[in-house]
Scaffold this motif. Structure first.
Motif, short mmCIF file in Angstrom:
data_model
loop_
_atom_site.label_atom_id
_atom_site.label_comp_id
_atom_site.label_asym_id
_atom_site.label_seq_id
_atom_site.Cartn_x
_atom_site.Cartn_y
_atom_site.Cartn_z
N GLN A 1 0.88 -1.17 0.00
CA GLN A 1 0.00 0.00 0.00
C GLN A 1 0.92 1.23 0.00
OE1 GLN A 1 -3.67 -0.70 0.11
NE2 GLN A 1 -2.51 -2.49 -0.59
N ALA A 2 1.16 1.78 -1.18
CA ALA A 2 2.28 2.71 -1.38
C ALA A 2 1.89 4.18 -1.38
CB ALA A 2 2.97 2.38 -2.70
N LEU A 3 2.85 4.98 -0.88
CA LEU A 3 2.82 6.43 -1.00
C LEU A 3 3.89 6.76 -2.04
CD1 LEU A 3 2.93 7.28 2.81
CD2 LEU A 3 0.90 6.88 1.39
N VAL A 4 3.53 7.52 -3.07
CA VAL A 4 4.42 7.77 -4.21
C VAL A 4 4.60 9.27 -4.41
CG1 VAL A 4 4.78 7.33 -6.68
CG2 VAL A 4 3.46 5.70 -5.31
N ALA A 5 5.82 9.68 -4.78
CA ALA A 5 6.06 11.11 -5.03
C ALA A 5 7.09 11.28 -6.14
CB ALA A 5 6.54 11.82 -3.77
N TYR A 6 6.93 12.35 -6.89
CA TYR A 6 7.92 12.77 -7.89
C TYR A 6 7.66 14.23 -8.23
CZ TYR A 6 4.16 11.97 -11.31
OH TYR A 6 2.96 12.00 -12.00
N GLN A 7 8.66 14.85 -8.86
CA GLN A 7 8.51 16.24 -9.28
C GLN A 7 8.01 16.26 -10.72
OE1 GLN A 7 12.08 18.71 -9.57
NE2 GLN A 7 10.97 20.38 -8.62
N SER A 8 6.90 16.94 -10.94
CA SER A 8 6.28 17.01 -12.26
C SER A 8 7.18 17.78 -13.23
CB SER A 8 4.91 17.69 -12.17
OG SER A 8 4.41 17.96 -13.45
N ARG B 1 4.21 15.96 -7.11
CA ARG B 1 3.01 15.13 -7.24
C ARG B 1 3.16 14.03 -6.20
NH1 ARG B 1 -1.28 12.66 -8.21
NH2 ARG B 1 -1.73 11.31 -9.97
N VAL B 2 2.16 13.86 -5.35
CA VAL B 2 2.19 12.83 -4.32
C VAL B 2 0.81 12.20 -4.22
CG1 VAL B 2 1.79 14.55 -2.49
CG2 VAL B 2 2.80 12.33 -1.92
N TYR B 3 0.76 10.88 -4.12
CA TYR B 3 -0.52 10.18 -4.14
C TYR B 3 -0.36 8.77 -3.57
CZ TYR B 3 1.43 8.05 -8.37
OH TYR B 3 2.25 7.38 -9.26
N THR B 4 -1.46 8.05 -3.44
CA THR B 4 -1.44 6.67 -2.96
C THR B 4 -1.62 5.71 -4.13
OG1 THR B 4 -3.82 6.71 -2.53
CG2 THR B 4 -2.36 7.33 -0.71
N SER B 5 -1.02 4.51 -3.99
CA SER B 5 -1.09 3.52 -5.06
C SER B 5 -1.01 2.11 -4.50
CB SER B 5 0.05 3.73 -6.07
OG SER B 5 0.01 2.76 -7.09
N PRO B 6 -2.06 1.29 -4.64
CA PRO B 6 -1.96 -0.12 -4.24
C PRO B 6 -1.19 -0.88 -5.32
CG PRO B 6 -4.16 0.35 -5.08
CD PRO B 6 -3.40 1.65 -5.11
N VAL B 7 -0.24 -1.71 -4.90
CA VAL B 7 0.60 -2.44 -5.86
C VAL B 7 0.04 -3.85 -6.03
CG1 VAL B 7 2.93 -3.29 -6.34
CG2 VAL B 7 2.61 -1.09 -5.17
N ASP B 8 -0.45 -4.14 -7.24
CA ASP B 8 -1.07 -5.44 -7.48
C ASP B 8 -0.36 -6.30 -8.52
OD1 ASP B 8 -1.72 -4.01 -9.71
OD2 ASP B 8 -3.88 -3.99 -9.33
N ALA C 1 4.59 16.18 -0.15
CA ALA C 1 5.96 15.82 -0.49
C ALA C 1 6.78 17.06 -0.78
CB ALA C 1 5.98 14.88 -1.70
N THR C 2 8.09 16.95 -0.57
CA THR C 2 9.00 18.05 -0.86
C THR C 2 10.18 17.53 -1.67
OG1 THR C 2 10.25 17.72 1.20
CG2 THR C 2 8.43 19.31 1.26
N PHE C 3 10.77 18.43 -2.45
CA PHE C 3 12.03 18.13 -3.15
C PHE C 3 12.95 19.31 -2.89
CE2 PHE C 3 14.73 18.20 -7.03
CZ PHE C 3 15.40 17.02 -6.79
N GLU C 4 14.03 19.06 -2.14
CA GLU C 4 14.89 20.16 -1.70
C GLU C 4 16.36 19.85 -1.97
OE1 GLU C 4 12.52 21.94 2.07
OE2 GLU C 4 13.48 20.01 2.41
#
Length: 195
Positions: free
Chosen positions: A91-98, A105-112, A132-135
């Protein structure tokens, strides 16, 4: 005699210093948003640490997943897996810089599946205060509060990082060798003991 001993002594000192640094890294980190956490653990691979507050009466996990060494073209994820120490079921929390506007961008994602590109979806646990932050051009952090159940003082955690797709608007598959297949373990939220 001294020539033979010197390289061994030097190697021992360097190893000791690296070990001390690794165990102290999360304890010395402060977050720019002034969030504080009672416990932290340096994760054994992928330059990551987990920081958390666990409320034993409400079963809430207030966390920060901190990852160092990223560029804007990579994603990071941290997950709880209620079914074991593996990727499927996480049950994942995912983040990246658009790439389009530079915002996080930060969101939840179930891995199936092993072929997942981490699409957004609802988790088995209620998640709030997700951000989320990117510093410093290298530090990516996911913050969240996760509502657990009473029997979850020890959790299975999985963490990962990988490249964005060609458009830069979502994750691509991560590597399937080396540290990328070692990024899992269990964590006792009360004691901080990992395995």
């Amino acid at each position: 005699m001294h020539k033979a001993v010197l390289p061994v002594a030097l190697f021992t000192l360097i190893t000791l210093f690296a070990s001390c640094f690794a165990t102290q890294a999360c304890n010395n980190h402060t977050f720019s948003n002034n969030r504080t956490f009672a416990k932290c653990v340096d994760l054994p691979v992928l330059n990551s640490s987990l920081h958390w507050n666990y409320n034993r009466s409400s079963y809430t996990l207030d966390l920060a997943f901190w990852h160092v060494g990223k560029t804007p073209s990579r994603w990071v994820a941290w997950a709880i897996n209620p079914s074991g120490k593996h990727m499927i079921g996480s049950q994942a929390l995912v983040a990246y810089q658009s790439n389009s506007n530079g915002s996080m961008r930060v969101y939840t994602s179930p891995v199936d599946s092993f072929a997942t590109t981490l699409p957004e979806g609802r988790l088995k646990y209620w998640v709030s205060r997700l951000s989320a932050t990117f510093e410093k051009e290298s530090e990516m952090t996911i913050f969240a509060v996760v509502q657990l159940t009473s029997n979850m003082t020890t959790i299975n955690q999985v963490w990962q990082e990988g490249p964005l797709n060609g458009k830069g608007d979502g994750p691509s598959a991560h590597a399937t060798s080396g540290d990328h297949v070692k990024s899992f373990g269990s964590l006792n939220l009360v004691t901080g003991v990992t395995s």
